[in-house]
Motif scaffolding. Structure first.
Motif, PDB file in Angstrom:
ATOM      1  N   VAL A  11      15.269  55.832  37.255  1.00 18.58           N
ATOM      2  CA  VAL A  11      14.885  55.358  38.581  1.00 18.58           C
ATOM      3  C   VAL A  11      13.780  56.265  39.083  1.00 18.58           C
ATOM      4  O   VAL A  11      13.896  57.483  39.003  1.00 18.58           O
ATOM      5  N   GLN A  12      12.716  55.677  39.584  1.00 16.93           N
ATOM      6  CA  GLN A  12      11.612  56.471  40.099  1.00 16.93           C
ATOM      7  C   GLN A  12      11.604  56.393  41.615  1.00 16.93           C
ATOM      8  O   GLN A  12      11.631  55.305  42.185  1.00 16.93           O
ATOM      9  N   ASP A  13      11.567  57.537  42.229  1.00 17.49           N
ATOM     10  CA  ASP A  13      11.439  57.629  43.677  1.00 17.49           C
ATOM     11  C   ASP A  13       9.973  57.925  43.958  1.00 17.49           C
ATOM     12  O   ASP A  13       9.523  59.060  43.833  1.00 17.49           O
ATOM     13  N   HIS A  14       9.215  56.901  44.324  1.00 17.28           N
ATOM     14  CA  HIS A  14       7.774  57.046  44.486  1.00 17.28           C
ATOM     15  C   HIS A  14       7.409  58.000  45.613  1.00 17.28           C
ATOM     16  O   HIS A  14       6.407  58.705  45.521  1.00 17.28           O
ATOM     17  N   VAL A  15       8.214  58.055  46.664  1.00 13.49           N
ATOM     18  CA  VAL A  15       7.951  58.981  47.762  1.00 13.49           C
ATOM     19  C   VAL A  15       8.131  60.415  47.275  1.00 13.49           C
ATOM     20  O   VAL A  15       7.295  61.277  47.539  1.00 13.49           O
ATOM     21  N   ALA A  16       9.196  60.675  46.544  1.00 13.18           N
ATOM     22  CA  ALA A  16       9.432  62.020  46.018  1.00 13.18           C
ATOM     23  C   ALA A  16       8.327  62.426  45.050  1.00 13.18           C
ATOM     24  O   ALA A  16       7.850  63.570  45.082  1.00 13.18           O
ATOM     25  N   LEU A  17       7.892  61.509  44.197  1.00 19.01           N
ATOM     26  CA  LEU A  17       6.812  61.815  43.261  1.00 19.01           C
ATOM     27  C   LEU A  17       5.518  62.141  44.004  1.00 19.01           C
ATOM     28  O   LEU A  17       4.791  63.062  43.614  1.00 19.01           O
TER      29      LEU A  17
END
Length: 59
Positions: A11-17
């Motif tokens: 799962v990718q958290d785009h905000v965290a990235l």
């Protein structure tokens, strides 16, 4: 112990990235600077003015 299955379940958290990338940009700028970064320099690294312009233009 539970081990996550391999492949396809990430799962990718785009905000965290994005936040991690901004932190990296700040670290690089700070390491290249001779003194502490000014608030203006930090805003420039984080592209605050560009973000504000986009936000103002979109409203």
């Amino acid at each position: 112990m539970h081990v996550a299955p391999v492949g396809g379940t990430a799962v990718q958290d785009h905000v965290a990235l994005a936040e991690i990338e901004l932190c990296g940009d700040l670290i690089i700028a700070a390491s290249a600077a001779e003194d502490r970064l000014s608030l203006e320099s930090i805003d420039e690294v984080l592209k605050v003015a560009e973000t504000r312009e986009r936000s103002a233009g979109g409203q």
